[in-house]
Motif scaffolding. Structure first.
Motif, mmCIF file in Angstrom:
data_model
loop_
_atom_site.group_PDB
_atom_site.id
_atom_site.type_symbol
_atom_site.label_atom_id
_atom_site.label_comp_id
_atom_site.label_asym_id
_atom_site.label_seq_id
_atom_site.Cartn_x
_atom_site.Cartn_y
_atom_site.Cartn_z
ATOM 1 N N PHE A 15 -2.943 8.959 -4.136
ATOM 2 C CA PHE A 15 -2.266 9.443 -2.925
ATOM 3 C C PHE A 15 -1.661 8.308 -2.100
ATOM 4 C CE2 PHE A 15 -5.585 12.949 -3.346
ATOM 5 C CZ PHE A 15 -4.715 13.762 -4.056
ATOM 6 N N SER A 16 -1.946 7.063 -2.465
ATOM 7 C CA SER A 16 -1.342 5.935 -1.754
ATOM 8 C C SER A 16 0.130 5.830 -2.159
ATOM 9 C CB SER A 16 -2.062 4.631 -2.116
ATOM 10 O OG SER A 16 -1.290 3.537 -1.665
ATOM 11 N N PRO A 17 1.016 5.560 -1.187
ATOM 12 C CA PRO A 17 2.442 5.448 -1.534
ATOM 13 C C PRO A 17 2.802 4.105 -2.176
ATOM 14 C CG PRO A 17 2.130 5.110 0.821
ATOM 15 C CD PRO A 17 0.773 5.420 0.261
ATOM 16 N N ILE A 18 1.819 3.187 -2.258
ATOM 17 C CA ILE A 18 2.146 1.835 -2.740
ATOM 18 C C ILE A 18 1.531 1.589 -4.115
ATOM 19 C CG2 ILE A 18 1.951 -0.633 -2.193
ATOM 20 C CD1 ILE A 18 1.649 0.233 0.767
ATOM 21 N N LEU A 19 2.354 1.210 -5.098
ATOM 22 C CA LEU A 19 1.845 0.892 -6.437
ATOM 23 C C LEU A 19 1.156 -0.474 -6.404
ATOM 24 C CD1 LEU A 19 4.809 1.877 -8.813
ATOM 25 C CD2 LEU A 19 2.590 3.007 -8.655
ATOM 26 N N THR A 20 0.134 -0.664 -7.245
ATOM 27 C CA THR A 20 -0.539 -1.954 -7.331
ATOM 28 C C THR A 20 0.125 -2.762 -8.445
ATOM 29 O OG1 THR A 20 -2.539 -0.873 -6.572
ATOM 30 C CG2 THR A 20 -2.804 -3.051 -7.532
ATOM 31 N N LYS A 21 0.511 -3.998 -8.091
ATOM 32 C CA LYS A 21 1.322 -4.809 -9.008
ATOM 33 C C LYS A 21 0.486 -5.878 -9.712
ATOM 34 C CE LYS A 21 5.622 -4.428 -6.386
ATOM 35 N NZ LYS A 21 5.232 -3.332 -5.521
ATOM 36 N N LYS A 22 1.089 -6.479 -10.721
ATOM 37 C CA LYS A 22 0.380 -7.491 -11.512
ATOM 38 C C LYS A 22 -0.117 -8.633 -10.631
ATOM 39 C CE LYS A 22 0.997 -10.557 -15.446
ATOM 40 N NZ LYS A 22 1.316 -11.800 -14.759
ATOM 41 N N SER A 62 -6.789 0.575 -4.403
ATOM 42 C CA SER A 62 -5.422 0.694 -3.882
ATOM 43 C C SER A 62 -4.654 1.672 -4.766
ATOM 44 C CB SER A 62 -4.758 -0.688 -3.828
ATOM 45 O OG SER A 62 -4.896 -1.367 -5.053
ATOM 46 N N GLY A 63 -3.336 1.708 -4.577
ATOM 47 C CA GLY A 63 -2.521 2.694 -5.285
ATOM 48 C C GLY A 63 -2.526 2.535 -6.802
ATOM 49 N N THR A 455 -8.691 12.533 9.790
ATOM 50 C CA THR A 455 -7.308 12.088 9.964
ATOM 51 C C THR A 455 -6.529 12.251 8.655
ATOM 52 O OG1 THR A 455 -8.210 9.884 9.610
ATOM 53 C CG2 THR A 455 -7.575 10.437 11.847
ATOM 54 N N PRO A 456 -5.218 12.422 8.748
ATOM 55 C CA PRO A 456 -4.415 12.514 7.526
ATOM 56 C C PRO A 456 -4.292 11.154 6.866
ATOM 57 C CG PRO A 456 -2.994 12.522 9.455
ATOM 58 C CD PRO A 456 -4.405 12.535 9.967
ATOM 59 N N GLY A 457 -3.909 11.149 5.611
ATOM 60 C CA GLY A 457 -3.734 9.879 4.904
ATOM 61 C C GLY A 457 -4.133 9.991 3.448
ATOM 62 N N ALA A 458 -4.163 8.858 2.780
ATOM 63 C CA ALA A 458 -4.412 8.828 1.332
ATOM 64 C C ALA A 458 -5.861 9.109 0.960
ATOM 65 C CB ALA A 458 -3.976 7.482 0.757
#
Ligand SMILES: [Zn+2]
Length: 485
Positions: A15-22, A62-63, A455-458
């Protein structure tokens, strides 16, 4: 005997809008890797076995992981395994809730590739986090699975030791074991499933007894990771028998325990008052017991939310009058706002927009006030239990009776050591808002009253209310169906 050690640690929040990168991942190899798993390493060495470290990579919750990043680490680990000859067994640490873009379940993806490389003759053991979303297919590839018996987690090394000992035992006896795996037809909110509370306290006691008395090599409950819309977001009971012929007995026992947990599903409860956000603000300002700790539970960074939400900030700004109480919002992650403030003098005034604006909950809010203090964030090392690490800068700003810490990285206020490093004092405040759901022990001790704000959120906690977001799960699951709340 020769055992390989490798792993990948990531709790993926879909549900996080941010992808986790290398580049987000910490990677360790060689001798350094062995420092992460003393429980397993001592067990192998005590048995006179050779231990070969491969690669271990991980990052905080994280995402979803970018496809390219996950493929890179899996390919690397599999290539290292392929290089080895005469392997007695493979020991892995995998989180259990790894989810990668265009790949899906990260554990299955890696295990299939490992089995393709080494075949099915040697045993594989995995030490896991109980917040895993396990596919039943994992039992086709791994012989030993065990989740930590504590949430919040404290017994990681025990799990690593017990799984390593079982791996040695299975390798010596040459037995091929399939774990008994039973899923529960429910979506369980992990923040209600603490092992210090019922019903898990007695379930874990039972598992310990089964392991101590030799009924099972390992017995675990996978709570699941609820902030993930995956086809595997179910809790599961997993029992690893000692002998292949004990599989059906282990299966019967797993079924019995799974049914018992399901029957007691209404006992999974939050430790504090669970209320709507506005109510949380009003309750805290009117409370006679202080200090009050409020959980901004939808933006829980320890479960993969962004830590960027400004939702609570807006509620307090709108309220304006806190009935004479001092309030701290700890912490809002906004790198741009942090960079704007970091070179300014303590005591100077500012007028900025705060909020990273990555989704509807983190929209920028205008704030104007004074810079109060500068410090740093101290976060738990994502893959090494007990170890703390400095992660980035932290600035405390004041807007009248409302203080906000603004951080350079996602963080959550879980313990008092963070005050010292962050250069703020918890006792200066009557109300503290944290990016958590359940509280860690220091804050439990500190708070005279705990409120969990929905609260709303991921990491939204009212799962039945957002069932349309769980598109990969059937609606027949509890608590989705009917009025059976
Ligand atoms: Zn966990």
């Amino acid at each position: 005997m020769k055992f390989l050690i490798a792993g990948f640690y990531h709790e993926s929040n879909t549900f996080s809008p941010i992808l986790t990168k290398k580049e987000d991942f910490i990677e360790v190899e060689g001798e350094e890797l062995l420092d992460y798993f003393p429980g397993a390493v001592h067990a192998f060495r005590a048995a006179g076995a050779e231990v070969v470290p491969c690669t271990f990579a991980g990052w905080m919750s994280s995402g979803v992981i970018e496809e390219e990043a996950y493929r890179y680490y899996v390919d690397k680990i599999v290539a290292q395994i392929r290089e080895q000859k005469n392997i007695s067994g493979i020991w892995l640490q995998l989180h259990g809730a790894i989810y990668a873009e265009n790949i899906g379940c990260g554990e299955l993806f890696m295990l299939r590739k490992i089995r393709k490389a080494v075949g099915y003759e040697i045993p594989i053991a995995i030490g896991m986090d109980p917040h895993g979303n396990l596919s039943p297919d994992i039992t086709k590839y791994a012989n030993i699975l065990r989740a930590y018996h504590t949430a919040p987690h404290e017994d990681q090394q025990d799990t690593y030791r017990i799984t390593a000992e079982a791996l040695i035992d299975f390798a010596l006896r040459g037995v091929k074991i399939t774990p008994a795996f039973v899923r529960l037809p429910m979506l369980l909110c992990g923040d209600t499933a603490l092992t210090r509370d019922e019903p898990l306290r007695s379930v874990i006691a039972r598992f310990k007894k089964m392991e101590a008395e030799g009924e099972a090599a390992c017995a675990s409950f996978f709570i699941s990771m609820h902030s993930a819309n995956t086809e595997n977001t179910y809790p599961a009971v997993v029992i690893v028998p000692r002998k292949p012929e004990d599989y059906h007995r282990a299966m019967a026992r797993a079924r019995e325990i799974a049914e018992e947990i399901y029957e007691r599903r209404h006992e999974f409860r939050f430790e504090g008052d669970l209320v709507k956000p506005q109510e949380a603000v009003d309750m805290a300002c009117d409370s006679e017991a202080y200090p009050v700790v409020i959980s901004d539970s939808g933006d829980n960074t320890t479960a993969g939310a962004t830590g960027m939400n400004t939702y609570f900030l807006k509620l307090f700004l709108d309220k304006g009058d806190f009935h004479g109480k001092k309030v701290l919002i700890s912490t809002i992650y906004d790198k741009r706002a942090y960079m704007l403030l970091k070179d300014r003098e303590v005591g100077s005034d500012f007028d900025i927009m705060l909020g990273a604006g990555v989704d509807e909950w983190s929209q920028p809010v205008p704030i104007r006030g004074t810079i109060k203090a500068k410090g740093a964030t101290l976060v738990y090392h994502p893959m090494r239990s007990g170890l703390r690490t400095f992660a980035g800068g932290l600035i405390t700003v004041s807007i009248g009776d409302l203080d906000i810490t603004i951080s350079e990285v996602a963080d959550s206020f879980t313990d008092m050591e963070q005050c010292e490093v962050g250069n703020f004092k918890a006792e200066d405040y009557d109300i503290i808002v944290v990016k958590q759901a359940y509280q860690f022990p220091d804050l439990v001790k500190f708070a005279k009253k705990q409120i969990i704000a929905l609260t709303p959120g991921a990491t939204y906690q009212d799962l039945a209310a957002i069932r349309e977001q769980y598109t990969k799960l059937p609606w027949t699951l509890w608590p989705f169906q009917g009025n059976d709340k």
